[in-house]
Design a protein around this motif. Structure first.
Motif, mmCIF file in Angstrom:
data_model
loop_
_atom_site.group_PDB
_atom_site.id
_atom_site.type_symbol
_atom_site.label_atom_id
_atom_site.label_comp_id
_atom_site.label_asym_id
_atom_site.label_seq_id
_atom_site.Cartn_x
_atom_site.Cartn_y
_atom_site.Cartn_z
ATOM 1 N N GLU A 429 0.835 -1.203 0.000
ATOM 2 C CA GLU A 429 0.000 0.000 0.000
ATOM 3 C C GLU A 429 0.870 1.253 0.000
ATOM 4 O OE1 GLU A 429 -3.389 2.271 -0.135
ATOM 5 O OE2 GLU A 429 -3.228 0.095 -0.307
ATOM 6 N N ILE A 430 1.922 1.259 0.805
ATOM 7 C CA ILE A 430 2.826 2.414 0.865
ATOM 8 C C ILE A 430 3.513 2.633 -0.482
ATOM 9 C CG2 ILE A 430 4.979 3.253 1.904
ATOM 10 C CD1 ILE A 430 4.116 1.958 4.512
ATOM 11 N N GLN A 431 3.978 1.536 -1.082
ATOM 12 C CA GLN A 431 4.633 1.634 -2.391
ATOM 13 C C GLN A 431 3.697 2.240 -3.435
ATOM 14 O OE1 GLN A 431 7.650 0.989 -3.367
ATOM 15 N NE2 GLN A 431 7.623 0.486 -5.543
ATOM 16 N N ASN A 432 2.465 1.786 -3.455
ATOM 17 C CA ASN A 432 1.491 2.305 -4.431
ATOM 18 C C ASN A 432 1.221 3.792 -4.188
ATOM 19 O OD1 ASN A 432 1.239 -0.215 -5.621
ATOM 20 N ND2 ASN A 432 -0.496 -0.815 -4.355
ATOM 21 N N ASN A 433 1.140 4.197 -2.933
ATOM 22 C CA ASN A 433 0.897 5.612 -2.621
ATOM 23 C C ASN A 433 2.061 6.494 -3.072
ATOM 24 O OD1 ASN A 433 -1.579 5.033 -1.448
ATOM 25 N ND2 ASN A 433 -0.756 4.890 0.619
ATOM 26 N N ILE A 434 3.273 6.025 -2.851
ATOM 27 C CA ILE A 434 4.445 6.803 -3.260
ATOM 28 C C ILE A 434 4.495 6.964 -4.777
ATOM 29 C CG2 ILE A 434 6.976 6.796 -3.366
ATOM 30 C CD1 ILE A 434 6.991 5.500 -0.620
ATOM 31 N N LEU A 435 4.307 5.867 -5.499
ATOM 32 C CA LEU A 435 4.349 5.929 -6.958
ATOM 33 C C LEU A 435 3.210 6.760 -7.518
ATOM 34 C CD1 LEU A 435 5.310 2.219 -7.791
ATOM 35 C CD2 LEU A 435 6.798 4.221 -7.637
ATOM 36 N N ARG A 436 2.091 6.785 -6.799
ATOM 37 C CA ARG A 436 0.931 7.540 -7.270
ATOM 38 C C ARG A 436 1.183 9.047 -7.264
ATOM 39 N NH1 ARG A 436 -2.761 9.472 -3.988
ATOM 40 N NH2 ARG A 436 -2.193 7.977 -2.356
ATOM 41 N N VAL A 437 1.908 9.552 -6.276
ATOM 42 C CA VAL A 437 2.108 10.999 -6.145
ATOM 43 C C VAL A 437 3.368 11.484 -6.851
ATOM 44 C CG1 VAL A 437 0.899 11.013 -3.942
ATOM 45 C CG2 VAL A 437 3.389 10.797 -3.967
#
Length: 457
Positions: A429-437
């Motif tokens: 979840e953290i990885q996806n959030n970082i890549l999203r922004v």
């Protein structure tokens, strides 16, 4: 450790992580494709992080009557139902007893009346002892796991001595470790015999296991690992850091780039581990790329100061800026991340050596990455990584059982496994959030080592 996807109830795929030193276990699971097959090898846990495992166990218990009676392992010798691992292979009780009786006999003790290729089945296994014994050895059963009466007595005699020695060694404080300057690990100990086949994880679960003794070489290795971990900061600074650890991070990109410091320090730690240092360069890159995020997250528990509530590895470091995390990841993810961290922190407070050894085990683990695991390259020297992983997994277990006893070791090992599984869930979840922004411009500002950590090409 290996990750496997199985079809659960409702044909929903579930990803699980299994710690074992026997690849045949993974093959058996993949062939069966049945979660109920795991009942014989899953460890019980008292940790709150295993709610899903508890729910699954309840479902399995309620459906126990509907399960086929025979979901056991299959004997690799004769094909009959097996109930565990004996002398390094999955066997039935009959083949186990056969091997125990005849394994140390001379090669000329048995003679095959055929061509030496008799088919061994549950019906024919008594017809040709020569071919049956040959199949035992070819299937991985090992003579060196057979102990004489004298050897067993000597092993039992050493238990108390080793436990006392380990307890005494564990009283060393971090300050004492920093002041001491033992030789490098690679100079301190002889290289591992590559022909040694280590016991699988199931063997660890027996209180009478011959593999659970911690000898003086093991203790020396554990202390050397702690020393190498302490020296990582000095060695990384000597090689040069891509980011100034004394500079406060003011932007989110700064925060990401500042993580390059603990990453480089960890790499300095692993370079001192001979099994890692001697790996093929491509294999090192693969293990680092796909495992460093998990290792980095676990390592944070070792850098946390309970007195100041700060993440600081060295006195010259500034406090890690965490103000972006709750905003970026949201309340629920941030709360779950904190819960997982506190679980690792509990293990650190209990014994730092457990986490230090776990870092090495995780670095040698193939296939635990939550980011594009299907893209992970095949290793050039799989067996070297496999043996190193098994060695440090066994060393970690032996340390915990010798120091804390069998029951507590089971509890600690179970807690560690569940924490790692929970960490992987949060990490995705953290990885996806970082890549999203991250925008393309932001990505260009990232340091190369951070791009590698985030698996950004």
């Amino acid at each position: 450790m290996s990750s496997v996807e199985l079809l659960g109830t409702g044909q929903k795929r579930q990803r699980i992580m299994i710690i074992t030193a026997d690849e045949s276990v993974i093959d058996q699971i993949k062939k069966s494709n049945n979660i109920s097959f795991l009942d014989q090898i899953i460890l019980p846990s008292e940790n709150d992080n295993s709610e899903k495992s508890v729910q699954h166990n309840k479902v399995q218990s309620s459906n126990k009557k509907n399960r086929p009676k025979d979901v056991s392992l299959v004997c690799v010798i004769c094909g009959s139902s097996a109930h565990g691992y004996n002398f390094g292979a999955i066997t039935c009780e009959g083949c186990k007893a056969f091997f125990r009786r005849h394994a140390r006999k001379a090669p000329t003790a048995f003679h095959c009346d055929g061509k030496g290729d008799c088919r061994i089945t549950v019906e024919t296994r008594r017809f040709c002892s020569a071919c049956r014994l040959a199949k035992c050895f070819n299937s991985g059963m090992q003579c060196d796991r057979l102990l004489t009466v004298e050897q067993k007595a000597e092993k039992r005699r050493q238990i108390e001595e080793n436990r006392k020695l380990a307890l005494s060694s564990n009283l060393l404080t971090n300050e004492e470790l920093q002041l001491s300057t033992p030789p490098l690990l690679i100079d301190l100990l002889p290289s591992i015999d590559t022909d040694i086949l280590l016991t699988d994880f199931t063997d660890f679960l027996s209180p009478q296991s011959q593999q659970t003794l911690l000898n003086s070489n093991d203790l020396q290795r554990i202390e050397a690992v702690s020393c190498c971990y302490q020296k990582r900061i000095e060695l990384a600074a000597r090689d040069g850091l891509p980011w100034d650890p004394s500079m406060y991070s003011r932007t989110f990109i700064d925060v990401l780039n500042s993580h390059s410091v603990p990453v480089m320090r960890l790499l300095s730690f692993f370079k001192q581990i001979p099994e890692f240092d001697q790996l093929n360069i491509d294999d090192k890159v693969t293990l680092i790329k796909y495992n460093i995020r998990t290792v980095l997250s676990v390592n944070r528990a070792l850098s946390y100061s309970p007195d100041t509530h700060e993440f600081i590895e060295s006195s010259s470091d500034v406090q890690d800026n965490i103000e972006f995390y709750s905003v970026l990841h949201g309340y629920n993810t941030f709360k779950q991340s904190k819960k997982v961290f506190l679980s690792f922190l509990h293990l650190v407070k209990y014994d730092r050596k457990i986490i230090e050894l776990a870092l090495i085990v995780l670095m040698f683990t193939k296939g635990i990455s939550t980011t594009n695991p299907q893209d992970e390259k095949i290793l050039n020297d799989t067996m070297s990584v496999y043996r190193a992983h098994n060695y440090y997994t066994e060393l970690l277990w032996k340390y915990m059982e010798t120091v804390y006893g069998y029951e507590k070791a089971i509890s600690l090992f179970s807690e560690l496994i569940n924490d790692i599984i929970s960490l992987q869930t949060v990490q995705e979840e953290i990885q996806n959030n970082i890549l999203r922004v991250l925008s393309p411009d932001n990505t260009d500002e990232l340091l190369p080592i951070i791009k590698s950590v985030l698996c950004i090409s």
